[in-house]
Design a protein around this motif. Structure first.
Motif, PDB file in Angstrom:
ATOM      1  N   UNK A 200       6.081   4.569  -9.569  1.00  0.00           N
ATOM      2  CA  UNK A 200       5.571   5.272 -10.743  1.00  0.00           C
ATOM      3  C   UNK A 200       4.710   6.446 -10.294  1.00  0.00           C
ATOM      4  N   UNK A 201       5.296   7.640 -10.278  1.00  0.00           N
ATOM      5  CA  UNK A 201       4.579   8.816  -9.784  1.00  0.00           C
ATOM      6  C   UNK A 201       3.442   9.224 -10.703  1.00  0.00           C
ATOM      7  N   UNK A 202       3.606   9.050 -12.004  1.00  0.00           N
ATOM      8  CA  UNK A 202       2.529   9.385 -12.929  1.00  0.00           C
ATOM      9  C   UNK A 202       1.327   8.478 -12.680  1.00  0.00           C
ATOM     10  N   UNK A 203       1.610   7.179 -12.506  1.00  0.00           N
ATOM     11  CA  UNK A 203       0.538   6.216 -12.319  1.00  0.00           C
ATOM     12  C   UNK A 203      -0.290   6.488 -11.086  1.00  0.00           C
ATOM     13  N   UNK A 204       0.360   6.822  -9.969  1.00  0.00           N
ATOM     14  CA  UNK A 204      -0.470   6.936  -8.774  1.00  0.00           C
ATOM     15  C   UNK A 204      -1.081   8.317  -8.610  1.00  0.00           C
ATOM     16  N   UNK A 205      -0.723   9.277  -9.464  1.00  0.00           N
ATOM     17  CA  UNK A 205      -1.533  10.496  -9.538  1.00  0.00           C
ATOM     18  C   UNK A 205      -2.943  10.150  -9.982  1.00  0.00           C
ATOM     19  N   UNK A 206      -3.067   9.154 -10.882  1.00  0.00           N
ATOM     20  CA  UNK A 206      -4.374   8.723 -11.358  1.00  0.00           C
ATOM     21  C   UNK A 206      -5.128   7.922 -10.297  1.00  0.00           C
ATOM     22  N   UNK A 207      -4.421   7.433  -9.286  1.00  0.00           N
ATOM     23  CA  UNK A 207      -5.052   6.608  -8.255  1.00  0.00           C
ATOM     24  C   UNK A 207      -5.478   7.412  -7.032  1.00  0.00           C
ATOM     25  N   UNK A 208      -5.095   8.664  -6.948  1.00  0.00           N
ATOM     26  CA  UNK A 208      -5.390   9.468  -5.764  1.00  0.00           C
ATOM     27  C   UNK A 208      -6.833   9.924  -5.757  1.00  0.00           C
ATOM     28  N   UNK A 209      -7.552   9.606  -4.686  1.00  0.00           N
ATOM     29  CA  UNK A 209      -8.935  10.033  -4.532  1.00  0.00           C
ATOM     30  C   UNK A 209      -9.058  11.146  -3.499  1.00  0.00           C
ATOM     31  N   UNK A 210      -7.986  11.459  -2.812  1.00  0.00           N
ATOM     32  CA  UNK A 210      -7.975  12.531  -1.810  1.00  0.00           C
ATOM     33  C   UNK A 210      -6.515  12.935  -1.576  1.00  0.00           C
ATOM     34  N   UNK A 211      -6.307  14.005  -0.816  1.00  0.00           N
ATOM     35  CA  UNK A 211      -4.946  14.496  -0.589  1.00  0.00           C
ATOM     36  C   UNK A 211      -4.484  14.258   0.849  1.00  0.00           C
ATOM     37  N   UNK A 212      -5.263  13.533   1.636  1.00  0.00           N
ATOM     38  CA  UNK A 212      -4.875  13.320   3.032  1.00  0.00           C
ATOM     39  C   UNK A 212      -3.543  12.584   3.141  1.00  0.00           C
TER      40      UNK A 212
ATOM     41  N   UNK B 162       0.828  -1.202   0.000  1.00  0.00           N
ATOM     42  CA  UNK B 162       0.000   0.000   0.000  1.00  0.00           C
ATOM     43  C   UNK B 162       0.862   1.251   0.000  1.00  0.00           C
ATOM     44  N   UNK B 163       0.572   2.157  -0.914  1.00  0.00           N
ATOM     45  CA  UNK B 163       1.300   3.416  -1.008  1.00  0.00           C
ATOM     46  C   UNK B 163       0.821   4.375   0.081  1.00  0.00           C
ATOM     47  N   UNK B 164       1.768   5.038   0.749  1.00  0.00           N
ATOM     48  CA  UNK B 164       1.418   5.959   1.830  1.00  0.00           C
ATOM     49  C   UNK B 164       0.725   7.216   1.324  1.00  0.00           C
ATOM     50  N   UNK B 165       0.859   7.509   0.032  1.00  0.00           N
ATOM     51  CA  UNK B 165       0.268   8.734  -0.513  1.00  0.00           C
ATOM     52  C   UNK B 165      -1.115   8.485  -1.104  1.00  0.00           C
ATOM     53  N   UNK B 166      -1.210   7.514  -2.014  1.00  0.00           N
ATOM     54  CA  UNK B 166      -2.492   7.302  -2.701  1.00  0.00           C
ATOM     55  C   UNK B 166      -3.372   6.254  -2.029  1.00  0.00           C
ATOM     56  N   UNK B 167      -2.802   5.505  -1.066  1.00  0.00           N
ATOM     57  CA  UNK B 167      -3.543   4.484  -0.306  1.00  0.00           C
ATOM     58  C   UNK B 167      -4.004   3.313  -1.158  1.00  0.00           C
ATOM     59  N   UNK B 168      -3.419   3.163  -2.353  1.00  0.00           N
ATOM     60  CA  UNK B 168      -3.763   2.052  -3.231  1.00  0.00           C
ATOM     61  C   UNK B 168      -2.633   1.016  -3.226  1.00  0.00           C
ATOM     62  N   UNK B 169      -2.955  -0.212  -3.592  1.00  0.00           N
ATOM     63  CA  UNK B 169      -1.950  -1.259  -3.670  1.00  0.00           C
ATOM     64  C   UNK B 169      -1.248  -1.193  -5.020  1.00  0.00           C
ATOM     65  N   UNK B 170       0.063  -1.102  -5.007  1.00  0.00           N
ATOM     66  CA  UNK B 170       0.837  -1.014  -6.244  1.00  0.00           C
ATOM     67  C   UNK B 170       2.294  -1.361  -5.944  1.00  0.00           C
ATOM     68  N   UNK B 171       3.152  -1.184  -6.936  1.00  0.00           N
ATOM     69  CA  UNK B 171       4.578  -1.400  -6.725  1.00  0.00           C
ATOM     70  C   UNK B 171       5.156  -0.185  -6.011  1.00  0.00           C
ATOM     71  N   UNK B 172       5.592  -0.404  -4.785  1.00  0.00           N
ATOM     72  CA  UNK B 172       6.083   0.702  -3.971  1.00  0.00           C
ATOM     73  C   UNK B 172       7.583   0.556  -3.719  1.00  0.00           C
ATOM     74  N   UNK B 173       8.174   1.683  -3.357  1.00  0.00           N
ATOM     75  CA  UNK B 173       9.598   1.732  -3.055  1.00  0.00           C
ATOM     76  C   UNK B 173       9.771   2.589  -1.807  1.00  0.00           C
ATOM     77  N   UNK B 174      10.795   2.306  -1.022  1.00  0.00           N
ATOM     78  CA  UNK B 174      11.018   3.095   0.191  1.00  0.00           C
ATOM     79  C   UNK B 174      11.650   4.439  -0.158  1.00  0.00           C
ATOM     80  N   UNK B 175      11.018   5.508   0.302  1.00  0.00           N
ATOM     81  CA  UNK B 175      11.502   6.871   0.111  1.00  0.00           C
ATOM     82  C   UNK B 175      11.954   7.396   1.467  1.00  0.00           C
ATOM     83  N   UNK B 176      13.182   7.911   1.533  1.00  0.00           N
ATOM     84  CA  UNK B 176      13.708   8.455   2.783  1.00  0.00           C
ATOM     85  C   UNK B 176      14.297   9.832   2.528  1.00  0.00           C
TER      86      UNK B 176
END
Length: 214
Positions: free
Chosen positions: A190-202, A155-169
């Motif tokens: 993939x930052x472009x991809x999960x812009x399409x997955x974002x349903x909110x900005x929380x 699960x991505x901490x930004x878009x809250x969707x399940x996808x291929x994630x990577x650790x950002x520090x």
């Protein structure tokens, strides 16, 4: 129920509107109970009204059990035309936002539909870094950090969707004794991809608060 004062439709709002629209169409074509269809429409229309009262004509148009996906796409196109595009800074401004970064490579965006972006990010695989341009607390901010070489499905901490994630520090604190603190989380590679997955900005707001310098 709290109603947002703004009538502007953001990219993440549009993603949510699209998701709700197709959920309604799916119910129209798979649920026989008219009462259930009407209850779902009432729930969805209420949520859409909370996003923007300008959606009233669209909300009326989707109240149709015969609505197809093709018809919905045409209706959604008119909504997308009203989406506020991401305000991409000039290269000079970006250089100031990342003034500590030498030889910063900024991607070209002329070919992109900026209505698809809640924020903008790109990867520099040579340096194992991700750069992010985000609107936070009323201003555009530049954030960067290291990304791992291994991805995993989570699960991505930004878009809250399940996808291929990577650790950002990101470096959040430097001490006088030479020690430092890093904070971050797992986010979509993939930052472009999960812009399409974002349903909110929380999720984005929480992530930015985590990685900002303290």
């Amino acid at each position: 129920m709290y109603k947002r004062p703004t009538i502007l439709i953001t990219s993440s709002d549009f993603n949510r509107i699209r998701h709700l629209t197709f959920a309604l169409i799916n119910a129209y074509h798979s649920v026989n109970s008219v009462e259930t269809q009407e209850a779902l429409y009432a729930q969805i229309s209420d949520e859409m009204y909370q996003l923007s009262e300008t959606l009233a004509p669209f909300i009326r148009d989707i109240k149709s059990p015969t609505l197809t996906k093709e018809g919905a796409e045409k209706l959604l196109a008119s909504v997308k035309a009203e989406v506020v595009p991401f305000e991409f800074p000039t290269k000079a401004v970006i250089q100031k936002l990342f003034k500590k970064v030498k030889k910063l490579k900024v991607p070209e965006v002329d070919h992109l539909e900026l209505r698809d972006y809640t924020y903008f990010a790109w990867n520099d695989l040579a340096s194992h870094r991700k750069y992010m341009l985000v609107s936070h607390a009323g201003q555009t901010m530049g954030i960067y950090g290291t990304i791992g070489t291994d991805t995993k499905k989570n699960t991505c901490a930004i878009c809250s969707q399940t996808s291929q994630v990577v650790q950002f520090m990101a470096l959040t604190k430097s001490n006088v004794d030479g020690t430092y603190t890093k904070n971050g989380n797992y986010i979509c590679l993939d930052s472009d991809g999960f812009n399409h997955q974002m349903h909110h900005v929380r999720g984005l707001a929480n992530f930015v608060s985590t990685v900002l310098p303290k």
